[in-house]
Every structure is written in C-alpha cells, then in structure tokens.
Design a protein around this motif. Structure first.
Motif, mmCIF file in Angstrom:
data_model
loop_
_atom_site.group_PDB
_atom_site.id
_atom_site.type_symbol
_atom_site.label_atom_id
_atom_site.label_comp_id
_atom_site.label_asym_id
_atom_site.label_seq_id
_atom_site.Cartn_x
_atom_site.Cartn_y
_atom_site.Cartn_z
ATOM 1 N N GLY A 51 24.245 60.458 73.762
ATOM 2 C CA GLY A 51 24.579 59.440 72.791
ATOM 3 C C GLY A 51 23.490 58.409 72.562
ATOM 4 O O GLY A 51 23.606 57.580 71.661
ATOM 5 N N ALA A 52 22.428 58.457 73.365
ATOM 6 C CA ALA A 52 21.340 57.485 73.209
ATOM 7 C C ALA A 52 20.275 58.038 72.261
ATOM 8 O O ALA A 52 20.136 59.249 72.102
ATOM 9 N N PRO A 53 19.517 57.158 71.622
ATOM 10 C CA PRO A 53 18.412 57.638 70.779
ATOM 11 C C PRO A 53 17.384 58.375 71.647
ATOM 12 O O PRO A 53 17.181 58.032 72.815
ATOM 13 N N CYS A 54 16.756 59.377 71.077
ATOM 14 C CA CYS A 54 15.735 60.113 71.821
ATOM 15 C C CYS A 54 14.471 59.266 71.914
ATOM 16 O O CYS A 54 13.923 58.839 70.889
ATOM 17 N N GLN A 55 14.023 59.013 73.137
ATOM 18 C CA GLN A 55 12.854 58.165 73.349
ATOM 19 C C GLN A 55 11.540 58.926 73.260
ATOM 20 O O GLN A 55 10.477 58.317 73.204
ATOM 21 N N GLY A 56 11.617 60.261 73.270
ATOM 22 C CA GLY A 56 10.395 61.037 73.196
ATOM 23 C C GLY A 56 10.595 62.455 73.672
ATOM 24 O O GLY A 56 11.714 62.887 73.976
ATOM 25 N N PHE A 57 9.510 63.183 73.736
ATOM 26 C CA PHE A 57 9.514 64.596 74.086
ATOM 27 C C PHE A 57 8.847 64.767 75.447
ATOM 28 O O PHE A 57 7.642 64.553 75.585
ATOM 29 N N PRO A 58 9.615 65.133 76.496
ATOM 30 C CA PRO A 58 9.035 65.229 77.834
ATOM 31 C C PRO A 58 8.302 66.546 78.059
ATOM 32 O O PRO A 58 8.812 67.626 77.734
ATOM 33 N N LEU A 59 7.125 66.472 78.614
ATOM 34 C CA LEU A 59 6.330 67.635 78.995
ATOM 35 C C LEU A 59 6.130 67.569 80.504
ATOM 36 O O LEU A 59 5.430 66.676 81.002
ATOM 37 N N ILE A 60 6.750 68.479 81.227
ATOM 38 C CA ILE A 60 6.793 68.401 82.685
ATOM 39 C C ILE A 60 5.481 68.900 83.287
ATOM 40 O O ILE A 60 5.012 70.000 82.986
ATOM 41 N N LEU A 61 4.902 68.072 84.156
ATOM 42 C CA LEU A 61 3.692 68.448 84.883
ATOM 43 C C LEU A 61 4.027 68.951 86.282
ATOM 44 O O LEU A 61 3.468 69.935 86.751
ATOM 45 N N ASP A 62 4.920 68.264 86.950
ATOM 46 C CA ASP A 62 5.363 68.647 88.297
ATOM 47 C C ASP A 62 6.836 68.276 88.419
ATOM 48 O O ASP A 62 7.296 67.312 87.811
ATOM 49 N N GLY A 63 7.567 69.023 89.257
ATOM 50 C CA GLY A 63 8.970 68.710 89.489
ATOM 51 C C GLY A 63 9.891 69.477 88.569
ATOM 52 O O GLY A 63 9.556 70.572 88.077
ATOM 53 N N GLU A 64 11.051 68.875 88.283
ATOM 54 C CA GLU A 64 12.078 69.581 87.515
ATOM 55 C C GLU A 64 13.095 68.581 86.974
ATOM 56 O O GLU A 64 13.416 67.580 87.621
ATOM 57 N N ALA A 90 17.032 70.030 74.149
ATOM 58 C CA ALA A 90 17.904 68.929 73.737
ATOM 59 C C ALA A 90 17.074 67.809 73.123
ATOM 60 O O ALA A 90 17.434 67.233 72.088
ATOM 61 N N SER A 91 15.937 67.506 73.742
ATOM 62 C CA SER A 91 15.052 66.479 73.195
ATOM 63 C C SER A 91 14.457 66.927 71.868
ATOM 64 O O SER A 91 14.401 66.154 70.903
ATOM 65 N N ALA A 92 14.009 68.182 71.797
ATOM 66 C CA ALA A 92 13.427 68.689 70.554
ATOM 67 C C ALA A 92 14.457 68.687 69.433
ATOM 68 O O ALA A 92 14.154 68.315 68.291
ATOM 69 N N SER A 93 15.684 69.079 69.751
ATOM 70 C CA SER A 93 16.742 69.107 68.746
ATOM 71 C C SER A 93 17.006 67.716 68.178
ATOM 72 O O SER A 93 17.163 67.542 66.960
ATOM 73 N N CYS A 94 17.045 66.725 69.059
ATOM 74 C CA CYS A 94 17.287 65.358 68.600
ATOM 75 C C CYS A 94 16.129 64.838 67.753
ATOM 76 O O CYS A 94 16.342 64.123 66.773
ATOM 77 N N LEU A 95 14.914 65.206 68.123
ATOM 78 C CA LEU A 95 13.760 64.747 67.354
ATOM 79 C C LEU A 95 13.685 65.435 65.993
ATOM 80 O O LEU A 95 13.415 64.789 64.980
ATOM 81 N N VAL A 102 22.336 64.901 72.830
ATOM 82 C CA VAL A 102 23.608 65.600 73.016
ATOM 83 C C VAL A 102 23.837 65.968 74.481
ATOM 84 O O VAL A 102 24.844 66.595 74.820
ATOM 85 N N ALA A 103 22.919 65.587 75.351
ATOM 86 C CA ALA A 103 23.030 65.901 76.774
ATOM 87 C C ALA A 103 22.306 64.804 77.554
ATOM 88 O O ALA A 103 21.645 63.943 76.979
ATOM 89 N N HIS A 104 22.457 64.839 78.882
ATOM 90 C CA HIS A 104 21.733 63.883 79.710
ATOM 91 C C HIS A 104 20.810 64.636 80.663
ATOM 92 O O HIS A 104 21.061 65.793 81.000
ATOM 93 N N GLY A 105 19.729 63.973 81.039
ATOM 94 C CA GLY A 105 18.746 64.603 81.912
ATOM 95 C C GLY A 105 18.449 63.747 83.123
ATOM 96 O O GLY A 105 18.309 62.526 83.015
ATOM 97 N N VAL A 106 18.375 64.397 84.284
ATOM 98 C CA VAL A 106 18.102 63.715 85.545
ATOM 99 C C VAL A 106 17.030 64.499 86.299
ATOM 100 O O VAL A 106 17.067 65.739 86.328
ATOM 101 N N ALA A 107 16.081 63.801 86.885
ATOM 102 C CA ALA A 107 15.073 64.462 87.714
ATOM 103 C C ALA A 107 15.752 65.031 88.953
ATOM 104 O O ALA A 107 16.344 64.287 89.732
ATOM 105 N N SER A 108 15.710 66.340 89.121
ATOM 106 C CA SER A 108 16.363 66.973 90.270
ATOM 107 C C SER A 108 15.477 66.949 91.511
ATOM 108 O O SER A 108 15.931 67.265 92.607
#
Length: 225
Positions: A51-64, A90-95, A102-108
């Motif tokens: 439900g929040a505005p998309c702040q950007g497009f994340p490109l993962i370097l390390d982690g998950e 999800a981020s690309a779709s919002c952008l 439409v979803a939430h993301g957490v660093a696992s």
C-alpha cells in the motif's frame, strides 16, 4: 563524473545483471551516480510495505529479500525471494504501473543492495534490452506464482476436502457451497476439486449428495500420502 562508489556498483551490477552491463556506458554510469544509492541492512529489516508508494527498484548485491503478501488477519504468504542478480517484480510492477506496492519485502539475511530511484528506473527501462530483460523476469515469476496459486488453492485444499468427505458414511448429503463454507474457500474451487475426484473414480456426484466410491484413496490424499 562517476564516483568511485558508483563505479564499484557498476562493476558489481554488470557482473550480476548482464542487462545492466549491456546498457550504454554513459547512461548506466550517470544513473548510478545521480539516481541510485547503496543500502546495507541487517536481517529482519522491512524494505517496503503493502500500500505504500514504491521508493525505487532494488538491485541485490549480497543477501536476500523475502517478498510476501499479507491479509487483514495478520497472516502472510511468501510470494518469492530475491537474491543477487534477481529482480523484484513487485517493485517493477509498481513502477511500470505507477501504483502502490502490492506486497511487502523484508531482508531475510544481512543484505546489501543498490536502490535505483523511479526516475533512474524509467531511464534504464527506456532501453529495449533492459526493458525486455525485466519483462522476461516477469514471465518467469508469473509461472512461479501460478504454481504457488495451485499449491494454495488445490494441493493443500484437496487434502482438507478429502478429509471432510470421510467419516460421514458412504454418502454425504451436502452442497458444494456448504463444503466451501466449511473449508473457508469459495464454491467454484470446491466444485473443481470434486469433479477432479469424480474423474479419478473416488466419488460420484449427485444433487446435494456425494457418494464415496474409493474411501481408501481419499484417506491417502487426506493424510498427504
């Protein structure tokens, strides 16, 4: 001028994401220098919310990053995970759609990423190679989500439905809607599963009645065997 930090991002991103490496060098480096920032977070850090505005497009370097969708009751279902070299659809779709997340993301796990601003994403997406790459990932993720939908709607529910048909004698007097209400789902899915059971020879469907023909097979399904 490209900073040392953004030059390092460019080298790492080009290795992890070949579509970024294939971008025109001037465009790639300018966006990284002016429309991107490096972010490092510990495990458990929320990165974006439904439900929040998309702040950007994340490109993962390390982690998950674990991407999930919640329910009003507080439960959530994992949709997918984003590892280095992968894309968060999800981020690309919002952008692309200019809509809320439409979803939430957490660093696992401890995660390092480059966050591309919406403007930076638009500039890269104007390049056919990068745009086709993102849409290709959409296709792959869609197949994964279809499999997930089948697992939620059918593979788990069919066990519960099989269990609901057992222990009621050889014939159960009920409607598809009553079974759906009992299982917390919709009538259309129950009807589809019952017809599948009938094709397998396990039951015979009648008007507001279900006759068991192979209780042993239903019991195996109910027990997950």
């Amino acid at each position: 001028m490209v900073s040392a930090a953004s030059a390092d991002w460019a080298a790492r991103l080009a290795t992890l994401y070949p579509a970024i490496g294939a971008l025109p060098e001037g465009l790639r480096d300018d966006v990284l220098a002016t429309q991107a920032q490096a972010v490092s977070v510990p495990a458990g850090t929320p990165l974006f919310d439904e439900g929040a505005p998309c702040q950007g497009f994340p490109l993962i370097l390390d982690g998950e990053v674990r991407v999930a969708r919640g329910s009003p009751g507080g439960r959530s279902i994992e949709l997918y995970r984003v590892a280095p070299g992968e894309v968060c659809v999800a981020s690309a779709s919002c952008l692309f759609g200019q809509r809320s997340m439409v979803a939430h993301g957490v660093a696992s796990q401890p995660t390092a990423l480059v966050l591309l601003s919406p403007t930076g994403f638009d500039r890269w997406a104007a390049e056919p190679g990068f745009r086709h790459y993102v849409f290709g990932v959409f296709a792959d993720r869609l197949a994964d989500l279809m499999a997930l939908t089948e697992a939620v709607a059918f593979q788990r529910l069919d066990q519960r439905l099989a269990a609901a048909l057992l222990g009621q004698g050889p014939v159960r007097q009920t409607t598809h809607q009553q079974l759906a209400d009992e299982l917390g789902t919709v009538r259309e899915i129950v009807t589809r599963l019952l017809k599948r059971f009938e094709r397998a020879g396990w039951i015979t469907l009648g008007r507001e009645r279900i006759a068991l023909r192979d209780a042993a097979a239903l019991r195996q399904l109910a027990e997950g065997r």
